[in-house]
Design a protein around this motif. Structure first.
Motif, PDB file in Angstrom:
ATOM      1  N   ASP A  35       0.977  -1.363  -0.079  1.00  0.00           N
ATOM      2  CA  ASP A  35      -0.142  -0.013  -0.066  1.00  0.00           C
ATOM      3  C   ASP A  35       1.134   1.134  -0.079  1.00  0.00           C
ATOM      4  O   ASP A  35       0.808   2.248   0.609  1.00  0.00           O
ATOM      5  N   GLY A  36       1.920   1.163  -0.628  1.00  0.00           N
ATOM      6  CA  GLY A  36       3.029   2.293  -0.767  1.00  0.00           C
ATOM      7  C   GLY A  36       2.325   3.508  -1.400  1.00  0.00           C
ATOM      8  O   GLY A  36       2.658   4.872  -1.156  1.00  0.00           O
ATOM      9  N   PHE A  37       1.520   3.318  -2.138  1.00  0.00           N
ATOM     10  CA  PHE A  37       1.058   4.668  -3.234  1.00  0.00           C
ATOM     11  C   PHE A  37      -0.029   5.287  -2.407  1.00  0.00           C
ATOM     12  O   PHE A  37      -0.491   6.226  -2.689  1.00  0.00           O
ATOM     13  N   LEU A  38      -0.697   4.604  -1.224  1.00  0.00           N
ATOM     14  CA  LEU A  38      -1.682   5.135  -0.648  1.00  0.00           C
ATOM     15  C   LEU A  38      -1.189   5.830   0.722  1.00  0.00           C
ATOM     16  O   LEU A  38      -2.161   6.059   1.460  1.00  0.00           O
ATOM     17  N   LEU A  39       0.034   6.130   0.856  1.00  0.00           N
ATOM     18  CA  LEU A  39       0.614   6.808   1.972  1.00  0.00           C
ATOM     19  C   LEU A  39      -0.020   8.219   2.327  1.00  0.00           C
ATOM     20  O   LEU A  39      -0.508   8.343   3.422  1.00  0.00           O
ATOM     21  N   ALA A  40      -0.141   8.946   1.073  1.00  0.00           N
ATOM     22  CA  ALA A  40      -0.614  10.302   1.628  1.00  0.00           C
ATOM     23  C   ALA A  40      -2.180  10.275   1.325  1.00  0.00           C
ATOM     24  O   ALA A  40      -2.731  11.353   1.024  1.00  0.00           O
ATOM     25  N   VAL A  41      -2.778   9.269   1.194  1.00  0.00           N
ATOM     26  CA  VAL A  41      -4.592   9.109   0.982  1.00  0.00           C
ATOM     27  C   VAL A  41      -5.170   9.092   2.173  1.00  0.00           C
ATOM     28  O   VAL A  41      -4.832   8.147   2.741  1.00  0.00           O
ATOM     29  N   LYS A  88      -7.548   7.668   4.919  1.00  0.00           N
ATOM     30  CA  LYS A  88      -8.447   6.550   4.682  1.00  0.00           C
ATOM     31  C   LYS A  88     -10.072   6.543   4.910  1.00  0.00           C
ATOM     32  O   LYS A  88     -10.565   5.652   4.813  1.00  0.00           O
ATOM     33  N   PHE A  89     -10.219   7.538   5.825  1.00  0.00           N
ATOM     34  CA  PHE A  89     -11.538   7.822   6.400  1.00  0.00           C
ATOM     35  C   PHE A  89     -11.890   9.313   6.173  1.00  0.00           C
ATOM     36  O   PHE A  89     -11.291  10.210   6.093  1.00  0.00           O
ATOM     37  N   ARG A  90     -13.427   9.293   5.924  1.00  0.00           N
ATOM     38  CA  ARG A  90     -13.866  10.632   5.503  1.00  0.00           C
ATOM     39  C   ARG A  90     -13.897  11.356   6.608  1.00  0.00           C
ATOM     40  O   ARG A  90     -14.235  11.140   7.730  1.00  0.00           O
ATOM     41  N   ARG A  91     -13.427  12.807   6.318  1.00  0.00           N
ATOM     42  CA  ARG A  91     -13.644  13.595   7.565  1.00  0.00           C
ATOM     43  C   ARG A  91     -15.047  14.061   7.747  1.00  0.00           C
ATOM     44  O   ARG A  91     -15.512  14.621   6.837  1.00  0.00           O
ATOM     45  N   THR A  92     -15.389  13.975   8.996  1.00  0.00           N
ATOM     46  CA  THR A  92     -17.002  14.583   9.127  1.00  0.00           C
ATOM     47  C   THR A  92     -16.977  15.781   9.307  1.00  0.00           C
ATOM     48  O   THR A  92     -16.261  16.770   9.356  1.00  0.00           O
ATOM     49  N   THR A  93     -18.323  16.514   8.927  1.00  0.00           N
ATOM     50  CA  THR A  93     -18.621  17.975   8.944  1.00  0.00           C
ATOM     51  C   THR A  93     -18.208  18.487  10.268  1.00  0.00           C
ATOM     52  O   THR A  93     -17.681  19.557  10.203  1.00  0.00           O
TER      53      THR A  93
END
Length: 196
Positions: A55-61, A63-68
């Motif tokens: 999962d090296g390409f997902l380091l800066a992505v 993982k969870f949606r930020r709530t309002t």
């Protein structure tokens, strides 16, 4: 009594030395013993790019949606943690041309939107007449009722003329880079009518 005791200790040491000499000496230092377990060779696994990348390409992505709620807390803070107060702006002024409010040091948004709309209209007319090929020569825009200025033929060489079917707006200068021809006033008198 003491010489007899030492004699017995000496005798026991000699017996011990002779026994060890016959059956081999004990090791002089500690040694680790390792028992090797022989495992049969496993068959080679199929090569996968996922094994290298993981999962090296997902380091800066995220993982969870930020709530309002969390977004608003980050933006404005919260009373329990950090409270970011809303500070009123004191650098707002009135545009001298149109009367709308804008920040000091920035263009008036209302005036800018008028200029932007007019420029887009000119660009659309240029694209309609000249196409989307790169324009290497200057383009002269003429509004309704305007004539070409008296210039030598060398000035017009390679220039393209676009005619707009409407009158030129008062605020849209013929040459936006040209300075005004009106000289600034040198009088120091201020009349009441010129105050506002």
């Amino acid at each position: 009594m003491i010489p007899r005791l030492t004699h017995i200790v000496q005798l026991m040491k000699n017996v011990e030395r002779n026994l060890f000499h016959m059956f081999g000496y004990p090791p002089k230092e500690l040694a680790l013993a390792y028992v090797h377990d022989y495992k049969p060779a496993t068959p080679a696994k199929k090569f996968s790019i996922n094994d290298i990348v993981g999962d090296g390409f997902l380091l800066a992505v995220p993982k969870f949606r930020r709530t309002t709620e969390r977004k608003l807390k980050r933006k404005f803070g919260s009373p329990e943690y950090v409270w970011k107060m809303l500070v009123p702006k004191n650098n707002i002024k009135v545009c001298e041309t149109c009367g709308h409010h804008h920040e000091k040091g920035r263009l008036c948004e209302h005036c800018y939107s008028k200029v932007k709309a007019e420029t887009e209209e000119i660009q659309a007319k240029i694209k309609e007449k000249l196409g989307i090929n790169p324009i290497e020569h200057d383009v002269v825009v003429l509004y309704q009722g305007e004539t070409l200025p008296d210039e030598p033929k060398e000035f017009w060489k390679g220039k393209r003329i676009i005619e707009m079917k409407k009158e030129r707006p008062q605020w849209f200068s013929k040459n936006l880079l040209q300075k005004t021809t009106q000289k600034p006033s040198k009088s120091t008198d201020v009349k009441p009518t010129d105050l506002a």
